[in-house]
Design a protein around this motif. Structure first.
Motif, mmCIF file in Angstrom:
data_model
loop_
_atom_site.group_PDB
_atom_site.id
_atom_site.type_symbol
_atom_site.label_atom_id
_atom_site.label_comp_id
_atom_site.label_asym_id
_atom_site.label_seq_id
_atom_site.Cartn_x
_atom_site.Cartn_y
_atom_site.Cartn_z
ATOM 1 N N GLY A 1 14.841 -3.839 -34.977
ATOM 2 C CA GLY A 1 14.012 -3.720 -33.756
ATOM 3 C C GLY A 1 12.551 -3.373 -33.996
ATOM 4 O O GLY A 1 12.203 -2.616 -33.122
ATOM 5 N N GLY A 2 12.149 -3.535 -35.021
ATOM 6 C CA GLY A 2 10.533 -3.251 -35.139
ATOM 7 C C GLY A 2 10.212 -1.789 -35.858
ATOM 8 O O GLY A 2 9.102 -1.604 -36.271
ATOM 9 N N ALA A 3 11.265 -1.171 -36.465
ATOM 10 C CA ALA A 3 11.204 0.016 -36.982
ATOM 11 C C ALA A 3 11.313 -0.352 -38.483
ATOM 12 O O ALA A 3 12.236 -0.835 -39.036
ATOM 13 N N VAL A 4 10.371 0.253 -39.408
ATOM 14 C CA VAL A 4 10.357 0.035 -40.747
ATOM 15 C C VAL A 4 11.416 0.843 -41.280
ATOM 16 O O VAL A 4 11.341 1.888 -41.246
ATOM 17 N N PRO A 5 12.515 0.221 -41.875
ATOM 18 C CA PRO A 5 13.750 0.951 -42.524
ATOM 19 C C PRO A 5 13.157 1.758 -43.759
ATOM 20 O O PRO A 5 12.273 1.108 -44.450
ATOM 21 N N ASP A 6 13.662 2.843 -44.252
ATOM 22 C CA ASP A 6 13.636 3.334 -45.417
ATOM 23 C C ASP A 6 14.453 3.381 -46.657
ATOM 24 O O ASP A 6 14.382 3.766 -47.611
ATOM 25 N N ASN A 7 15.863 2.513 -46.359
ATOM 26 C CA ASN A 7 16.824 2.475 -47.097
ATOM 27 C C ASN A 7 17.366 1.048 -47.140
ATOM 28 O O ASN A 7 17.782 0.544 -46.460
ATOM 29 N N VAL A 8 17.821 0.513 -48.250
ATOM 30 C CA VAL A 8 18.503 -0.565 -48.508
ATOM 31 C C VAL A 8 19.583 -0.334 -49.533
ATOM 32 O O VAL A 8 19.198 0.091 -50.696
ATOM 33 N N GLY A 9 21.039 -0.599 -49.308
ATOM 34 C CA GLY A 9 22.001 -0.179 -50.283
ATOM 35 C C GLY A 9 22.093 -1.196 -51.248
ATOM 36 O O GLY A 9 21.444 -2.234 -51.269
ATOM 37 N N PRO A 10 23.009 -0.826 -52.372
ATOM 38 C CA PRO A 10 23.135 -1.708 -53.424
ATOM 39 C C PRO A 10 23.529 -3.249 -53.244
ATOM 40 O O PRO A 10 22.945 -4.168 -53.984
ATOM 41 N N GLY B 1 16.745 7.990 -43.489
ATOM 42 C CA GLY B 1 17.581 8.589 -44.397
ATOM 43 C C GLY B 1 17.497 8.623 -46.045
ATOM 44 O O GLY B 1 18.118 9.457 -46.657
ATOM 45 N N GLY B 2 16.806 7.606 -46.464
ATOM 46 C CA GLY B 2 16.440 7.278 -47.820
ATOM 47 C C GLY B 2 15.440 8.189 -48.409
ATOM 48 O O GLY B 2 14.785 8.795 -47.774
ATOM 49 N N ALA B 3 15.392 8.213 -49.604
ATOM 50 C CA ALA B 3 14.578 8.975 -50.541
ATOM 51 C C ALA B 3 13.313 8.460 -50.333
ATOM 52 O O ALA B 3 12.697 7.550 -50.183
ATOM 53 N N TYR B 4 12.256 9.853 -50.202
ATOM 54 C CA TYR B 4 10.978 9.714 -49.762
ATOM 55 C C TYR B 4 10.922 8.858 -48.403
ATOM 56 O O TYR B 4 9.956 8.041 -48.488
ATOM 57 N N GLY B 5 11.774 8.918 -47.475
ATOM 58 C CA GLY B 5 11.636 8.076 -46.335
ATOM 59 C C GLY B 5 11.430 8.799 -45.032
ATOM 60 O O GLY B 5 10.757 9.583 -45.014
ATOM 61 N N TRP B 6 11.930 8.449 -44.003
ATOM 62 C CA TRP B 6 11.779 8.959 -42.707
ATOM 63 C C TRP B 6 12.370 10.264 -42.495
ATOM 64 O O TRP B 6 11.634 11.260 -41.956
ATOM 65 N N THR B 7 13.229 10.688 -43.110
ATOM 66 C CA THR B 7 14.047 11.776 -42.916
ATOM 67 C C THR B 7 13.521 13.037 -43.911
ATOM 68 O O THR B 7 13.077 14.184 -43.594
ATOM 69 N N TRP B 8 13.209 12.633 -45.323
ATOM 70 C CA TRP B 8 13.090 13.518 -45.988
ATOM 71 C C TRP B 8 12.267 13.054 -47.258
ATOM 72 O O TRP B 8 12.696 11.892 -47.665
ATOM 73 N N PRO B 9 11.123 13.597 -47.858
ATOM 74 C CA PRO B 9 10.511 14.896 -47.235
ATOM 75 C C PRO B 9 9.323 14.751 -46.468
ATOM 76 O O PRO B 9 9.014 15.612 -45.739
#
Length: 645
Positions: free
Chosen positions: A270-279, A293-301
């Motif tokens: 929906g126009g939000a750059v996601p921060d994680n893609v699974g295997p 929620g991904g590493a060095y993503g929107w949630t942390w750090p």
């Protein structure tokens, strides 16, 4: 095309004198740093022990902007010093087990981007060095689908893990964290919980329980240590750097395919750059279907600080290798527009901002005002971590795109930010950035004293760094691997802005682009000649105004002015100011009579022109430019010499 200056410099402008003083000061202080902190082979004197995966970047970072100083006009021997330090640090880190075949064994691209700034700078400063050219191609090959390293899943258009490198995908997180991520990690407390959905772990204090600390570490290792993450977009600079040497389609094609994959993922969210893609290639696969929620993503750090940076970097690199803006910058616009829509107002508060100290340093007393605060992070409870918008992001988007909507975004941020854009705050952090606001207001004609004030501020920062070096005792905490970057006395942000007409490169792996670059035509090397000062007074998508001053009263200087950092832009025409009459006047007079000037328009139709500056002259160049008319490359001076023949 050659133009010759004839207008007298007269009373030299303060900015020109200060600029040359800054060059002189910098060529003194890097030698002091080198003598105090470096071994003869170029490595850093270090008696501590490196553990885990973190730390390689901190050994390259003290030198990250030294190649840029050389490229702008620093001392002739600085280039050799840069190469010596790169080689020395590389041997040092290889011995410590951090590198394989001269490249990072496997770590995240937030830190790899920092490590590589020095390398990119050397490549740009001396493309004729075959050894660095081979390295550039070899390093980039690690991130192509055909590489035996296996970092890339070509069919899924993804990088296989958050930690990658010469050893291939290095799944998991730091080993010490995997064994337990506990409340004793006080330095990480401002960033909060890496994962927010573990039952029984709702606050940082819950990590004081060893069982909870172990559970958190195990889940971090599993969920933050696998699959692709947004920060991997910084790898596009490594690919673009190789393409600038060879122009091989394999580099361009993979870069374009990878950026397009993230564009498609953004559209799917929906126009939000996601921060994680699974295997398996699905967004949210390891995070309950969430795009964050991904590493060095929107949630942390760091949230926007990292995701926003790599979105801009990726868009710039895609535009560079394709020669088209297209929709590339939509990827960079998306996170900015998203957080601006969630903006609130108020002062910077320690509990509400993970980077409060940074902003207090940057804004001084204005940090306590009624500021526009945007959320940098997104978690299970919504948006949080409110800070002023990092101006480098919208500034680079406007600079690259030239589009009205991006100029409007900058104007809106200025109107709503709550602090004065004309103030030159006296600070310098490790990113060598943060003075975009007063520079932008100067380009807009609202801050005419900025060049002299900013250069004086930079000289003050050099003096402070030297005072810190004199007071520093390396015997105190000899294992501190951040000491060197805090003490690096080389400051280049203001020189980059004023001489090239561009912001400083984004610190987490951006290539330095420029409106103009300079070559010393007599010494056949990059940078401004001795005694010559340069100021970009205005820049827009079709025009650049450059003021050159030769402060020498005895020596002629010849400067080749190049359009674009990679000779990609075309100078269509140039308007020059010429002396008509009245100078130097009669020898019996105690003052010069008023002299008159006129202007002349000259067709150029090339990516460079030669400027001859007789002693004590200045020249205003108004360049009409067309962007991206030539194939970008790492140019050498031989190219221009051959064209002139």
């Amino acid at each position: 095309m050659t133009v010759t200056a004839s207008v007298p410099a007269g009373e030299p402008p303060a900015w020109a004198v200060l600029q040359r003083r800054l060059f002189s000061a910098l060529d003194e202080v890097w030698r002091v740093f080198e003598e105090r902190y470096c071994d003869p082979d170029g490595g850093l004197r270090f008696d501590g022990t490196l553990q885990g995966r973190d730390g390689a970047d901190d050994f390259y970072e003290p030198f990250f902007n030294w190649p840029m100083l050389y490229l702008l006009g620093g001392a002739d021997d600085l280039l050799d010093a840069c190469k010596r330090h790169w080689n020395g640090v590389t041997r040092q880190l290889t011995d410590a087990g951090f590198l394989i075949d001269e490249y990072e064994r496997g770590y995240d691209w937030f830190h790899q981007g920092e490590s590589l700034l020095m390398f990119y700078g050397i490549c740009a400063a001396d493309p004729s060095d075959e050894e660095f050219r081979r390295r550039a191609l070899r390093f980039a090959d690690l991130y192509l689908p055909a590489s035996p390293a296996g970092n890339v899943d070509g069919p899924r258009r993804m990088i296989r893990a958050p930690h990658t490198g010469s050893g291939g995908p290095r799944r998991g997180v730091n080993e010490e964290w995997a064994a337990g991520y506990g409340a004793e990690l006080a330095g990480m407390r401002p960033y909060g919980l890496p994962l927010e959905d573990l039952p029984g772990i709702d606050t940082w204090d819950d990590l004081a329980d060893p069982v909870n600390a172990r559970r958190m570490g195990e889940e971090m290792d599993r969920r933050l240590g696998d699959g692709d993450v947004a920060v991997n977009l910084a790898s596009t600079s490594l690919i673009a750097n190789a393409w600038l040497y060879s122009h091989e389609a394999r580099y361009r094609d993979w870069l374009v395919a990878y950026v397009r994959a993230w564009q498609e993922r953004t559209a799917g969210c929906g126009g939000a750059v996601p921060d994680n893609v699974g295997p398996a290639g699905q967004v949210g696969e390891l995070h309950g279907g969430r795009w964050y929620g991904g590493a060095y993503g929107w949630t942390w750090p760091h949230g926007l600080h990292s995701v926003g940076a790599v979105a801009v970097i990726a868009a710039m690199n895609a535009a560079l290798v394709t020669g088209e803006n297209g929709a590339w910058f939509d990827l960079a616009r998306a996170p900015l527009d998203q957080v601006l829509a969630e903006a609130t107002r108020g002062p910077i508060r320690d509990g509400d901002s993970s980077m409060a100290m940074t902003w207090r340093q940057r804004l001084g007393a204005e940090a306590d005002g009624d500021l526009q605060l945007v959320p940098y992070r997104r978690g299970l409870h919504g948006w949080f971590d409110r800070q002023p918008l990092q101006l480098a992001f919208p500034a680079w988007i406007w600079w690259c795109s030239g589009e009205t909507r991006d100029q409007r975004r900058l104007s809106r941020v200025e109107a709503e930010c709550g602090y004065d854009w004309t103030t030159v705050h006296a600070f310098r952090d490790k990113e060598e950035a943060g003075h975009e606001a007063p520079w932008l207001s100067y380009l807009a004609g609202r801050n005419p004293d900025y060049p002299a004030r900013a250069l004086a501020m930079a000289l003050g920062q050099v003096a402070r760094r030297m005072a810190l070096i004199r007071a520093d005792d390396p015997a105190v905490d000899p294992g501190d691997i951040h000491r060197w970057q805090r003490l690096n006395p080389v400051v280049t942000e203001i020189l980059v802005q004023l001489t090239t007409g561009a912001p400083a490169a984004l610190y987490n792996g951006g290539l330095q682009q420029a409106g103009v670059r300079y070559w010393d035509a007599d010494r056949a090397r990059p940078g401004l000649p001795a005694d010559v000062a340069a100021l970009v007074e205005d820049i827009d998508p079709a025009r650049i105004v450059v003021h050159l001053v030769n402060l020498s009263n005895t020596g002629e200087r010849r400067v080749t002015v190049q359009a674009g950092a990679f000779a990609e832009d075309r100078i269509d025409q140039v308007v020059v100011e010429e002396l008509e009459d009245g100078y130097p006047g009669r020898s019996r007079a105690y003052r010069a009579d008023r002299f008159t000037t006129s202007t002349r328009r000259i067709d150029v139709a090339d990516n460079h022109l030669l400027v001859i500056l007789p002693p004590g002259t200045r020249l205003h160049l108004t360049l009409s430019v067309s962007r991206r008319q030539f194939t970008p490359s790492h140019p050498t001076f031989d190219r221009f010499q051959e064209k002139q023949k």
